[in-house]
Structure formats: structure tokens, C-alpha cells
Design an enzyme around this catalytic site. Structure first.
Site, mmCIF file in Angstrom:
data_model
loop_
_atom_site.group_PDB
_atom_site.id
_atom_site.type_symbol
_atom_site.label_atom_id
_atom_site.label_comp_id
_atom_site.label_asym_id
_atom_site.label_seq_id
_atom_site.Cartn_x
_atom_site.Cartn_y
_atom_site.Cartn_z
ATOM 1 C CB CYS A 80 56.608 32.094 31.364
ATOM 2 S SG CYS A 80 57.083 33.188 30.292
ATOM 3 C CG HIS A 166 52.383 34.166 32.650
ATOM 4 N ND1 HIS A 166 53.234 34.360 33.730
ATOM 5 C CD2 HIS A 166 53.009 34.745 31.420
ATOM 6 C CE1 HIS A 166 54.428 34.820 33.187
ATOM 7 N NE2 HIS A 166 54.495 34.725 31.932
ATOM 8 C CD GLU A 168 50.968 33.563 36.293
ATOM 9 O OE1 GLU A 168 50.631 32.405 35.886
ATOM 10 O OE2 GLU A 168 52.031 34.233 36.006
ATOM 11 C CB SER A 221 43.572 58.846 48.779
ATOM 12 O OG SER A 221 42.920 57.502 48.381
ATOM 13 C CB SER A 226 42.630 55.195 51.695
ATOM 14 O OG SER A 226 41.897 55.998 51.072
ATOM 15 C CB SER A 227 37.047 53.720 51.620
ATOM 16 O OG SER A 227 37.397 55.165 50.933
#
Ligand code: XMP
Length: 517
Positions: A80, A166, A168, A221, A226-227
Site C-alpha cells: 500500500c 494488504h 496481511e 475480567s 485475562s483467563s
């Protein structure tokens, strides 16, 4: 020593290029666009990739690179902006389009090239509809077109390939094949086996070096991130030194607090602190309707409640603070490697004063900070977390605070929790939950007229959102059978009396974001 150097011009997806190459088994390092020729050649890379950018090449102060780099006898790939900037530097013309957004574009291949080996002549790619090259420099050979504009080209003189789209982005067809073709057939590199075990080992090493034998407090949370962070830290650290704190904000999904508490105990955590702070959050949010203000209030309240609770825990003053921040959280707050990436939303777990203080003193532990959601999930599975938890859809830090549009109160949250629980239950029942990346209900504070039995009803609107995505950076809507939507809608209006109408959101990301606020 990395095989690829990716010069970063500030695109939101620069880190994704690195990530895709790593997943394909190559090593890649991101450097700022102004890195000098000498610094780059000293690193002895095998190839250079020029990233995208939110800028336009002809803007004042538009980022550029040391053009001597073009003389390095290495394959180069411009994506790009990286393509446009190179074409512009070599005498081509770039023109603006009035709209700047990402979207689908059909690409037609015109000439065979190793970059497009094993790829159909026509495919769909994602590109930014910002600028495009209107005239290629004379030494460029056109390889592919999209809407009559060059979408790929090759310049033998500088060993340079350019792509307007793009590769990706997960929604670009053949994206990984193109990057792999570049690495294997053009740069002549052999991919290595890159395993999740290596990822875990490098996280373990980094966390141990950082934390040593200090006490760590992990904020949980209830979401996947977070687990997974909890599972990671419970494997790496002494459980006696690890405290897990979950704050019930009142902005969680239905029954969430009970579920989380059970999960943390299953993870063999020793110190689990469940804090009921519902009233404090609702009081602070009273009558606030601006989304960013709500995010900041929720973020600050997290910090205040955390600090108050930390005091009562009697942790050492210099405790380390841990959280499950992913790379996407960092880039979307403008803090990632793409330093020029525009701030889209503030994420409370990135900018709050406590976090800043801990980060500045080297006491912020973010074991997942280089991972995208799908890596974090693989890591969670690798660590033996149950699939039901791992494949639970992502949930934003501010929770229902950004899903109840406008001012938030306990009653609206309750209505949303009920509607959302029905929606998610139906998705499981219909075997659709695992086909969708993220699904949730949104409370729209607009009342409309309906009938229930023979009685006129004047109730709220619930919007249903369901998207397919790989990493949350881009997303497309999930295409339900109308029958499913119809039945889910009628269950919600029948069982949640405050709701008169259910609508389905058909916006992709971009231009919309996944959350509504
Ligand atoms: P958006 O809405 O930006 O969301 O397209 C991309 C992904 O991030 C989640 N999200 C958040 N997660 N704190 C978080 O931890 C936040 O403030 C936040 N905002 C959005 C969102 O649910 C989606 O998965």
C-alpha cells in the site's frame, strides 16, 4: 538477526505483517520508517518490507525512507503506502480519492510472477480506498490491476515488488500465499517450524526475568485474554505470590461473576478476590452518555476500586500489576509499534494512571502483549484450559458500559443481560456459536411501538451483532439464515417485556468497529 525488516510507516496493520510472517515460520523485525541505510545494512536482513500508512505521500511531512535502501541487493516488498511511496520516489504519480477507508477490491492478475504462484487469476483483496498510483514509473512492470488501477507491479532494477492491497489482512484472499511466495520463491528462504511451545517458553523467560520472586496481582475480567493470562501466570509463578482480583462492575454478562469464580478455582489459584463494586460503577456513570467519557470513568473506577482493595489485601507496596492486554489493545490506543497509528478508542487498561505508573517503574506485567486473539487462544488450549472457555467470544474491558448506548443504569444493564443471554443461548443451541467470532446484544435507548397480546407496548430496541474475524482488526458480518434471526428476535421480545423491537447490525469493520461505542 531477523530475516525480514519491516519498515513501519504507521499503519494499523504493520504488526500483522510481522505476525503473518512469523506464523509462516520466518523471523521479522519492525523498525521505524526513518531507519538509515547503514543501520539496515548492518542488520544483514534477507529482505525488506515497506508497510502501509495512514498518510498520503504528497502530504507535508509524509513519512519517507532513506532511498539508498533501494540499492541494497535484496528483494523488497512495498505494501500500500510502501508501494505508493516507492513509486512516487521513482517518478510515478499518486492520486487521492475522496474516501479513505478499507474495503474489498477485485484483483486481476495480468502477468505471471513468482509472487502470485499457485493463485487464481482473479481474487478479492482488501485495500484502503485512500490513494492509488495513477501512473507507474517507467521501469515498473504492471503485474495486476484493480478497477483499472495498478494493484501489483515489479521493478527489476531495484528488486522491488509493490502491492496496492494488504496481504496481511485476514480478509484478503491468498494473503498468506503471497507473503509465503515472497519469502520462499523470491527471497529463497525456508520456513522454520514455529510452535506455540516456543511462544510459551519466551513468555516464561520474559515474565521470570521481569518479576523474579515479587508479588503479582492479576486483574481478571472474565474474558478469554485475562483467563489465558491467569493460566500462564499460574504455570510460571509461585501460586502463593499470585493474587487474582475480579471486580464485579455490574457491567458483566448474566451470571458472569459466578462463572468466573468457578473458573479461577479450577485453575488452582490460591488467592482469588471477588469484589462487588456495582454501586460504585453505576453511581459514577449516572447520566454520562459520551462513549469516551464512559470508558474513562469505568477505567478510572477500576483503578480506584483496585487501589482501595489492594490496600485491604496488604500486598507489598512494590507489587507487580498484571493484565491480559493483547497487541490489538495496544495498537488501537496508538501505543503499539506503529507509533503513528491513529488512536481509535481509548482502552482503559492501557492509559490509566496506575498502569502508566507501573509501566514506568517496570512493574507492569503483560504476558500476552505481543499476541493477537487467535494466538492467545492457542496458548490457552496448550495450557489445558477448557475449550468452552477458550472459545468464549471476546468481551471488552468496559463491558456492557459500551453496549448500553448512552447513559447506563442498572435497569438497562439488566434488560441487556437478559436479551444477550437469550441470544447466546440460542447460538449454542443452533450450533452457531463456534462459527461466529463475536456475538452480542446492544441496548439501543430508542423506544418504539409494538403489540404484546392485544395490548400496545412501547419498548426499547435491542440490536444483535455477530461478526466473523480472525484477530479483531478487520471483521465481516455473520450471514444468518433469516429463520434463526426471526426466532431469536421473537424469543427476546417475548421473554424480555421491556423490548419491543430487535434489529440486526449489517456493518463490517472497517468502516464500523465491532463494538458500537
Ligand atoms: P472494536 O470495537 O474496536 O473491537 O472493533 C475490537 C475488539 O476489541 C474489543 N474491545 C475492547 N477490549 N477493552 C477491551 O479489552 C476495550 O475497551 C475494548 N473495546 C473493544 C471488542 O470487543 C472486539 O473484540
Amino acid at each position: 538477526m531477523s530475516q525480514f525488516i519491516i519498515l513501519d510507516f504507521g499503519s494499523q496493520s504493520t504488526h500483522l505483517i510481522q505476525r503473518r510472517l512469523q506464523d509462516l515460520g520466518y523471523t521479522a523485525e519492525i523498525l521505524p520508517s526513518h531507519t538509515t541505510y547503514q543501520e539496515i545494512s548492518d542488520k544483514k536482513p534477507k529482505a525488506i518490507i515497506f508497510s502501509g500508512s495512514p498518510s498520503s505521500v504528497y502530504e507535508k511531512d509524509a513519512p519517507n525512507y532513506d532511498t539508498k535502501i533501494l540499492n541494497l541487493p535484496l528483494p523488497k516488498l512495498g505494501i500500500c503506502y510502501g508501494f505508493q511511496c516507492t513509486a512516487y520516489n521513482l517518478g510515478g504519480t499518486v492520486a487521492a480519492s475522496p474516501v479513505r477507508e478499507y474495503g474489498e477490491c477485485p484483483v486481476t492478475l495480468i502477468h505471471e510472477d513468482p509472487l502470485f504462484q499457485d493463485i487464481d487469476k482473479e481474487f478479492i483483496a482488501w485495500m484502503s480506498h485512500g490513494d492509488s498510483i495513477t501512473e507507474l514509473p517507467h521501469m515498473f512492470k504492471l503485474l495486476a490491476k484493480s478497477f483499472d488501477h495498478p494493484s501489483a507491479a515489479y521493478c527489476e532494477e531495484f528488486n522491488f515488488w509493490g502491492l496496492q492491497f494488504h496481504p496481511e489482512l485476514a480478509h484478503s484472499q491468498n494473503g498468506n500465499t503471497i507473503l509465503n511466495n515472497f519469502a520462499q520463491h523470491i527471497c529463497k528462504l525456508t520456513p522454520a517450524n514455529n510452535t506455540i511451545e516456543q511462544t510459551f517458553q519466551s513468555i516464561t523467560k520474559a515474565v521470570k526475568e521481569q518479576v523474579k520472586d515479587n508479588t503479582v496481582l492479576l486483574l481478571v475480567s472474565g474474558g478469554v485474554d485475562s483467563s489465558v493470562a491467569a493460566a500462564v501466570l499460574l504455570k510460571i509463578l509461585d501460586p502463593d505470590k499470585l493474587h487474582l482480583m475480579y471486580i464485579d462492575t455490574g457491567l458483566m454478562r448474566k451470571n458472569e461473576t459466578g462463572d468466573i469464580s468457578a473458573i479461577l478455582h479450577q485453575l488452582n489459584a490460591k488467592h482469588v478476590h471477588i469484589i462487588d463494586a456495582k454501586d460504585r460503577f453505576f453511581d459514577a456513570l449516572k447520566d454520562v452518555s459520551d462513549p469516551e467519557s464512559k470508558r474513562h470513568i469505568i477505567g478510572d473506577m477500576f483503578v480506584t476500586v483496585t487501589m482501595d482493595e489492594v490496600k485491604s489485601l496488604n500486598l507489598p507496596e512494590d507489587f507487580y500489576l498484571a493484565q491480559g492486554t493483547l497487541y490489538t489493545d495496544l495498537i488501537e490506543s496508538g501505543k503499539g509499534v506503529g507509533s503513528k497509528a491513529k488512536t481509535i478508542k481509548s482502552h482503559h487498561n492501557v492509559n490509566s494512571p496506575l498502569i502508566v505508573e507501573k509501566r514506568e517503574s517496570g512493574k507492569l506485567v503483560e504476558p500476552l502483549k505481543d499476541l493477537y486473539k487467535d494466538n492467545a487462544r492457542s496458548l490457552g488450549l496448550y495450557l489445558g484450559l477448557p475449550e468452552l472457555l477458550i472459545f468464549r467470544h471476546p468481551f471488552p474491558g468496559p463491558g456492557l458500559g459500551v453496549r448500553v448506548l448512552g447513559a447506563v443504569d442498572p435497569e438497562k444493564c439488566r434488560i441487556l443481560q437478559e436479551a444477550d443471554a437469550i441470544y447466546i443461548e440460542e447460538l449454542h443451541k443452533r450450533d452457531l456459536y463456534s462459527k461466529i467470532w463475536q456475538a452480542f446484544a446492544v441496548f439501543v435507548p430508542i423506544k418504539s411501538v409494538g403489540v404484546a397480546g392485544d395490548v400496545r407496548k412501547y419498548g426499547y430496541t435491542i440490536a444483535l451483532r455477530a461478526v466473523c474475524s480472525i484477530d479483531g482488526v478487520s471483521a465481516d458480518i455473520y450471514e444468518f439464515e433469516m429463520k434463526d434471526l426471526r426466532e431469536i428476535s421473537s424469543r427476546i421480545t417475548n421473554e424480555v417485556p421491556e423490548v419491543a423491537r430487535v434489529v440486526y447490525d449489517i456493518s463490517s469493520k472497517p468502516p464500523a468497529t465491532i463494538e458500537w461505542e
